[in-house]
Design an enzyme around this catalytic site. Structure first.
Site, PDB file in Angstrom:
ATOM      1  N   LYS A  57      -7.990   0.570  13.486  1.00 61.98           N
ATOM      2  CA  LYS A  57      -7.986  -0.893  13.559  1.00 61.98           C
ATOM      3  C   LYS A  57      -7.266  -1.382  14.804  1.00 61.98           C
ATOM      4  O   LYS A  57      -7.740  -2.266  15.500  1.00 61.98           O
ATOM      5  CB  LYS A  57      -7.269  -1.520  12.354  1.00 61.98           C
ATOM      6  CG  LYS A  57      -7.890  -1.257  11.018  1.00 61.98           C
ATOM      7  CD  LYS A  57      -7.200  -2.066   9.918  1.00 61.98           C
ATOM      8  CE  LYS A  57      -5.727  -1.732   9.725  1.00 61.98           C
ATOM      9  NZ  LYS A  57      -5.475  -0.397   9.150  1.00 61.98           N
ATOM     10  N   ARG A  93       6.549   7.240  14.427  1.00 58.64           N
ATOM     11  CA  ARG A  93       6.809   6.111  13.555  1.00 58.64           C
ATOM     12  C   ARG A  93       7.427   6.617  12.265  1.00 58.64           C
ATOM     13  O   ARG A  93       7.092   7.675  11.765  1.00 58.64           O
ATOM     14  CB  ARG A  93       5.488   5.411  13.233  1.00 58.64           C
ATOM     15  CG  ARG A  93       5.033   4.509  14.327  1.00 58.64           C
ATOM     16  CD  ARG A  93       3.605   4.061  14.151  1.00 58.64           C
ATOM     17  NE  ARG A  93       3.285   3.601  12.802  1.00 58.64           N
ATOM     18  CZ  ARG A  93       2.142   2.974  12.512  1.00 58.64           C
ATOM     19  NH1 ARG A  93       1.268   2.728  13.463  1.00 58.64           N
ATOM     20  NH2 ARG A  93       1.887   2.586  11.285  1.00 58.64           N
ATOM     21  N   ARG A 112       0.536   5.186   1.535  1.00 58.95           N
ATOM     22  CA  ARG A 112      -0.163   4.103   2.236  1.00 58.95           C
ATOM     23  C   ARG A 112      -1.644   4.083   1.863  1.00 58.95           C
ATOM     24  O   ARG A 112      -2.238   3.018   1.689  1.00 58.95           O
ATOM     25  CB  ARG A 112       0.026   4.252   3.749  1.00 58.95           C
ATOM     26  CG  ARG A 112       1.497   4.112   4.157  1.00 58.95           C
ATOM     27  CD  ARG A 112       1.710   4.449   5.604  1.00 58.95           C
ATOM     28  NE  ARG A 112       1.217   3.385   6.451  1.00 58.95           N
ATOM     29  CZ  ARG A 112       0.720   3.559   7.662  1.00 58.95           C
ATOM     30  NH1 ARG A 112       0.640   4.768   8.172  1.00 58.95           N
ATOM     31  NH2 ARG A 112       0.309   2.546   8.364  1.00 58.95           N
ATOM     32  N   ARG A 121      -3.712  -7.846   2.853  1.00 61.79           N
ATOM     33  CA  ARG A 121      -3.686  -6.518   2.258  1.00 61.79           C
ATOM     34  C   ARG A 121      -3.690  -6.585   0.738  1.00 61.79           C
ATOM     35  O   ARG A 121      -3.731  -5.547   0.097  1.00 61.79           O
ATOM     36  CB  ARG A 121      -2.424  -5.795   2.723  1.00 61.79           C
ATOM     37  CG  ARG A 121      -2.693  -4.813   3.884  1.00 61.79           C
ATOM     38  CD  ARG A 121      -1.540  -3.906   3.911  1.00 61.79           C
ATOM     39  NE  ARG A 121      -1.498  -2.732   4.682  1.00 61.79           N
ATOM     40  CZ  ARG A 121      -1.297  -2.605   5.980  1.00 61.79           C
ATOM     41  NH1 ARG A 121      -1.307  -3.644   6.755  1.00 61.79           N
ATOM     42  NH2 ARG A 121      -1.126  -1.425   6.513  1.00 61.79           N
ATOM     43  N   ARG A 129      -1.526  12.258  15.584  1.00 62.44           N
ATOM     44  CA  ARG A 129      -0.621  11.215  16.078  1.00 62.44           C
ATOM     45  C   ARG A 129       0.826  11.705  16.032  1.00 62.44           C
ATOM     46  O   ARG A 129       1.602  11.471  16.944  1.00 62.44           O
ATOM     47  CB  ARG A 129      -0.786   9.949  15.223  1.00 62.44           C
ATOM     48  CG  ARG A 129      -0.103   8.749  15.782  1.00 62.44           C
ATOM     49  CD  ARG A 129      -0.800   7.464  15.359  1.00 62.44           C
ATOM     50  NE  ARG A 129      -0.304   6.972  14.101  1.00 62.44           N
ATOM     51  CZ  ARG A 129      -0.877   5.980  13.412  1.00 62.44           C
ATOM     52  NH1 ARG A 129      -1.955   5.391  13.866  1.00 62.44           N
ATOM     53  NH2 ARG A 129      -0.358   5.564  12.299  1.00 62.44           N
TER      54      ARG A 129
END
Ligand code: AMP
Length: 194
Positions: free
Chosen positions: A13, A136, A147, A88, A127
């Site tokens: 996204k 992160r 998540r 969300r 990532r």
């Protein structure tokens, strides 16, 4: 033009939102980035949400709704915005509708990037490998599972709301960045022409 980009974490996204920013002069509003900036600056809001964000759960609706209501009123959103990470939950989607109506704005496109969960896990691993120490706080396999579950249980149930309005457009998020971007271009061009 005002656009929502939906997709599970790792679906791309953010990447697509940045491309749309460049191509269409829209403002990317990433609620995840906003929360991470608050956390990095250790503001009262940042301190309040840090534990929640790091665990992979969702921040309470009232906080998120207030952030977006304030943000879409800013001058840089005048020619349009891309919502990346909001709404969300059903409550957020409903409140978004109310605030857009109040501001005389509307949604032009609601795009869902569909991605296979196995591929998402691979992307997140890549990532983590790339970002090294700067990773992160929420880039970790257990957190990713939380998540994904939040996405399935709290975000996916919103889709019928946009489907009923004839607004939901699905794109194969497993294609290359360029192919996904071209597909989104087609959708937005069709909306513009309509
Ligand atoms: P993201 O970068 O969009 O995946 O967001 C990172 C994290 O920020 C999420 O896992 C949530 O903890 C929090 N977050 C971002 N946007 C929202 C939202 N609209 N509602 C609730 N929590 C959010």
């Amino acid at each position: 033009m005002n656009v929502i980009l939906f997709g599970p974490p790792g679906a791309g996204k953010g990447t697509q939102a940045k491309i749309l920013e460049q191509k269409y002069g829209l403002k990317q509003l990433s609620t995840g980035d906003m929360l991470r900036a608050e956390m990095a600056a250790a503001t009262p809001l940042g301190l309040k949400v840090k534990g929640i964000v790091d665990s992979g759960s969702l921040v309470p609706d009232d906080i998120m709704i207030a952030i977006i209501a304030e943000r879409i009123s800013q001058p840089d959103c005048k020619s349009g915005f891309i919502l990346d990470g909001f709404p969300r939950t059903e409550a957020q989607a409903q409140e978004l509708d109310v605030m857009l109506t109040q501001k005389g704005k509307k949604l032009d496109a609601v795009i869902l990037l569909e991605v296979d969960e196995k591929i998402l896990l691979d992307r997140i691993h890549a990532r983590i490998a790339q970002s090294g120490d700067a990773k992160r706080g929420d880039d970790d396999e257990e957190v990713l599972k939380t998540r994904l579950e939040a996405f399935r249980k709290q975000t996916a149930p919103i889709f019928p709301f946009y489907e009923r309005k004839g607004q939901l457009e699905k794109v194969n998020g497993m294609d290359s960045v360029e192919a996904v971007s071209a597909e989104i271009d087609n959708i937005l061009s069709a909306k513009k022409a309509a």
